[in-house]
Motif scaffolding. Structure first.
Motif, PDB file in Angstrom:
ATOM      1  N   ASP A 213      31.562 -29.019  60.629  1.00 10.57           N
ATOM      2  CA  ASP A 213      31.964 -29.395  61.986  1.00 10.57           C
ATOM      3  C   ASP A 213      31.715 -28.204  62.901  1.00 10.57           C
ATOM      4  O   ASP A 213      32.467 -27.233  62.904  1.00 10.57           O
ATOM      5  N   LEU A 214      30.647 -28.252  63.712  1.00 11.58           N
ATOM      6  CA  LEU A 214      30.240 -27.111  64.515  1.00 11.58           C
ATOM      7  C   LEU A 214      31.281 -26.749  65.565  1.00 11.58           C
ATOM      8  O   LEU A 214      31.666 -25.584  65.682  1.00 11.58           O
ATOM      9  N   SER A 215      31.737 -27.720  66.314  1.00  7.78           N
ATOM     10  CA  SER A 215      32.646 -27.429  67.424  1.00  7.78           C
ATOM     11  C   SER A 215      33.957 -26.816  66.929  1.00  7.78           C
ATOM     12  O   SER A 215      34.428 -25.807  67.459  1.00  7.78           O
TER      13      SER A 215
ATOM     14  N   ILE B 166      35.331 -22.777  67.368  1.00  8.86           N
ATOM     15  CA  ILE B 166      36.634 -22.460  67.969  1.00  8.86           C
ATOM     16  C   ILE B 166      37.460 -21.587  67.033  1.00  8.86           C
ATOM     17  O   ILE B 166      38.047 -20.571  67.438  1.00  8.86           O
ATOM     18  N   ASP B 167      37.500 -21.970  65.745  1.00  6.93           N
ATOM     19  CA  ASP B 167      38.300 -21.226  64.770  1.00  6.93           C
ATOM     20  C   ASP B 167      37.750 -19.814  64.547  1.00  6.93           C
ATOM     21  O   ASP B 167      38.512 -18.843  64.477  1.00  6.93           O
ATOM     22  N   ILE B 168      36.433 -19.696  64.413  1.00 10.07           N
ATOM     23  CA  ILE B 168      35.815 -18.387  64.177  1.00 10.07           C
ATOM     24  C   ILE B 168      35.998 -17.473  65.388  1.00 10.07           C
ATOM     25  O   ILE B 168      36.328 -16.292  65.256  1.00 10.07           O
ATOM     26  N   ASN B 169      35.801 -18.025  66.582  1.00  8.79           N
ATOM     27  CA  ASN B 169      35.971 -17.227  67.794  1.00  8.79           C
ATOM     28  C   ASN B 169      37.413 -16.731  67.938  1.00  8.79           C
ATOM     29  O   ASN B 169      37.666 -15.574  68.296  1.00  8.79           O
ATOM     30  N   GLY B 170      38.372 -17.612  67.619  1.00  6.38           N
ATOM     31  CA  GLY B 170      39.775 -17.215  67.680  1.00  6.38           C
ATOM     32  C   GLY B 170      40.106 -16.144  66.663  1.00  6.38           C
ATOM     33  O   GLY B 170      40.863 -15.203  66.948  1.00  6.38           O
ATOM     34  N   LEU B 171      39.521 -16.269  65.463  1.00  8.17           N
ATOM     35  CA  LEU B 171      39.758 -15.278  64.414  1.00  8.17           C
ATOM     36  C   LEU B 171      39.221 -13.908  64.817  1.00  8.17           C
ATOM     37  O   LEU B 171      39.888 -12.881  64.628  1.00  8.17           O
ATOM     38  N   LEU B 172      38.037 -13.888  65.397  1.00 10.87           N
ATOM     39  CA  LEU B 172      37.436 -12.628  65.825  1.00 10.87           C
ATOM     40  C   LEU B 172      38.231 -11.984  66.949  1.00 10.87           C
ATOM     41  O   LEU B 172      38.409 -10.756  66.987  1.00 10.87           O
ATOM     42  N   LEU B 173      38.714 -12.796  67.878  1.00  3.13           N
ATOM     43  CA  LEU B 173      39.503 -12.256  68.995  1.00  3.13           C
ATOM     44  C   LEU B 173      40.828 -11.676  68.511  1.00  3.13           C
ATOM     45  O   LEU B 173      41.255 -10.610  68.964  1.00  3.13           O
ATOM     46  N   ASP B 174      41.477 -12.385  67.593  1.00  3.62           N
ATOM     47  CA  ASP B 174      42.769 -11.908  67.086  1.00  3.62           C
ATOM     48  C   ASP B 174      42.635 -10.566  66.366  1.00  3.62           C
ATOM     49  O   ASP B 174      43.537  -9.729  66.440  1.00  3.62           O
ATOM     50  N   ARG B 175      41.531 -10.369  65.675  1.00  2.00           N
ATOM     51  CA  ARG B 175      41.345  -9.146  64.901  1.00  2.00           C
ATOM     52  C   ARG B 175      40.533  -8.095  65.660  1.00  2.00           C
ATOM     53  O   ARG B 175      40.147  -7.080  65.088  1.00  2.00           O
ATOM     54  N   LYS B 176      40.271  -8.349  66.919  1.00  2.40           N
ATOM     55  CA  LYS B 176      39.553  -7.398  67.790  1.00  2.40           C
ATOM     56  C   LYS B 176      38.196  -7.020  67.216  1.00  2.40           C
ATOM     57  O   LYS B 176      37.767  -5.862  67.245  1.00  2.40           O
ATOM     58  N   ILE B 177      37.497  -8.022  66.686  1.00  2.00           N
ATOM     59  CA  ILE B 177      36.156  -7.832  66.137  1.00  2.00           C
ATOM     60  C   ILE B 177      35.143  -8.167  67.227  1.00  2.00           C
ATOM     61  O   ILE B 177      35.207  -9.228  67.848  1.00  2.00           O
TER      62      ILE B 177
ATOM     63  N   GLU C  11      38.723 -24.399  58.383  1.00  3.95           N
ATOM     64  CA  GLU C  11      38.356 -25.810  58.230  1.00  3.95           C
ATOM     65  C   GLU C  11      36.902 -26.019  58.629  1.00  3.95           C
ATOM     66  O   GLU C  11      36.449 -25.560  59.667  1.00  3.95           O
ATOM     67  N   GLY C  12      36.153 -26.695  57.772  1.00  3.20           N
ATOM     68  CA  GLY C  12      34.758 -27.015  58.056  1.00  3.20           C
ATOM     69  C   GLY C  12      33.755 -26.002  57.544  1.00  3.20           C
ATOM     70  O   GLY C  12      32.562 -26.265  57.545  1.00  3.20           O
ATOM     71  N   VAL C  13      34.226 -24.856  57.104  1.00  2.00           N
ATOM     72  CA  VAL C  13      33.316 -23.821  56.613  1.00  2.00           C
ATOM     73  C   VAL C  13      32.997 -24.093  55.146  1.00  2.00           C
ATOM     74  O   VAL C  13      33.899 -24.218  54.315  1.00  2.00           O
ATOM     75  N   ARG C  14      31.705 -24.204  54.839  1.00  2.00           N
ATOM     76  CA  ARG C  14      31.273 -24.465  53.470  1.00  2.00           C
ATOM     77  C   ARG C  14      31.149 -23.156  52.670  1.00  2.00           C
ATOM     78  O   ARG C  14      31.639 -23.064  51.572  1.00  2.00           O
TER      79      ARG C  14
END
Length: 236
Positions: free
Chosen positions: A167-169, A173-184, A228-231
């Protein structure tokens, strides 16, 4: 004054030749030992041979043609073979440089070979203080600066993440949020459809990121894998 008057700059005793060759072996071996400990291609024997060979060629250039000094129409240039060594060592150094994907390795080893050849030339010319001082500086650069580089510079090294998602969308969203939370910091992102996709609808994300000091790559990969959605996810 009598010693200065009788001194011939074109002659050298066998004892001094032996001392210079032994010093070249020692100084080249010190640099080679550090390279060997770091498991590099040009290790102990390679650096010794380069330094010893450079010293021998310098001795040959300075004293090997002394018999022809007084010959008419003969001009002896002590620096001629030394210049050829500096040029020729570039081919040996080039052999230690490898291009692997998006990175180049072996530059430091190639540079160390070039410096070791210069140390050998200096020993052959009789510049003992300069050659010994240069060897100490080379060892400090290869060992101490390597520690500093790993601690303060390599931490900011760019990593490539490859993520296959269904699921691309939602995955974005999840990956972008993860990167922002960890200041990556995300430097670049590429998106492409999977050519070998049997299920359909799967995409491949390629993210170029820079990790902060508090973040480790393995922990990040594990966190992305459970989204979720990551293979699957991999890193280079």
């Amino acid at each position: 004054m009598e010693l200065l008057a009788t001194h011939n700059p074109w002659n050298i005793s066998e004892l001094h030749i032996l001392l210079r060759l032994l010093l070249a072996l020692l100084l080249g071996g010190l640099v080679g030992f550090e390279r060997e400990q770091s498991n590099h291609a040009a290790g102990l024997r390679t650096n010794i041979l380069v330094c010893l060979g450079s010293c021998l060629l310098m001795l040959l250039s300075m004293y090997g043609f002394s018999a022809f000094v007084d010959e008419p129409n003969v001009r002896v240039d002590p620096a001629r073979l030394a210049a050829a060594v500096i040029t020729g060592i570039g081919f040996l150094g080039a052999g230690t440089i490898l291009f692997t994907g998006k990175s180049i390795t072996g530059l430091t080893t190639a540079a160390s070979l070039w410096v070791v050849s210069a140390i050998g030339l200096a020993v052959g010319a009789g510049f003992y203080f300069a050659s010994a001082t240069a060897t100490v500086m080379v060892l400090v650069t290869l060992w101490a600066f390597n520690k500093l580089e790993k601690r303060y510079i390599n931490i900011k090294k760019e990593h490539l993440l490859k993520i296959k998602a269904k699921d691309l969308s939602q995955a974005m969203i999840d990956i972008n949020g993860l990167l922002l939370d960890r200041k990556i910091i995300m430097r670049k992102m590429l998106l492409e459809e999977c050519e070998d996709d049997d299920e359909g609808g799967q995409v491949m994300l390629q993210l170029y990121i820079t990790l902060p000091k508090s973040e480790t790559l393995l922990v990040l990969l594990d966190s992305i894998k459970h989204l979720e959605g990551v293979r699957w996810v991999s890193s280079e």
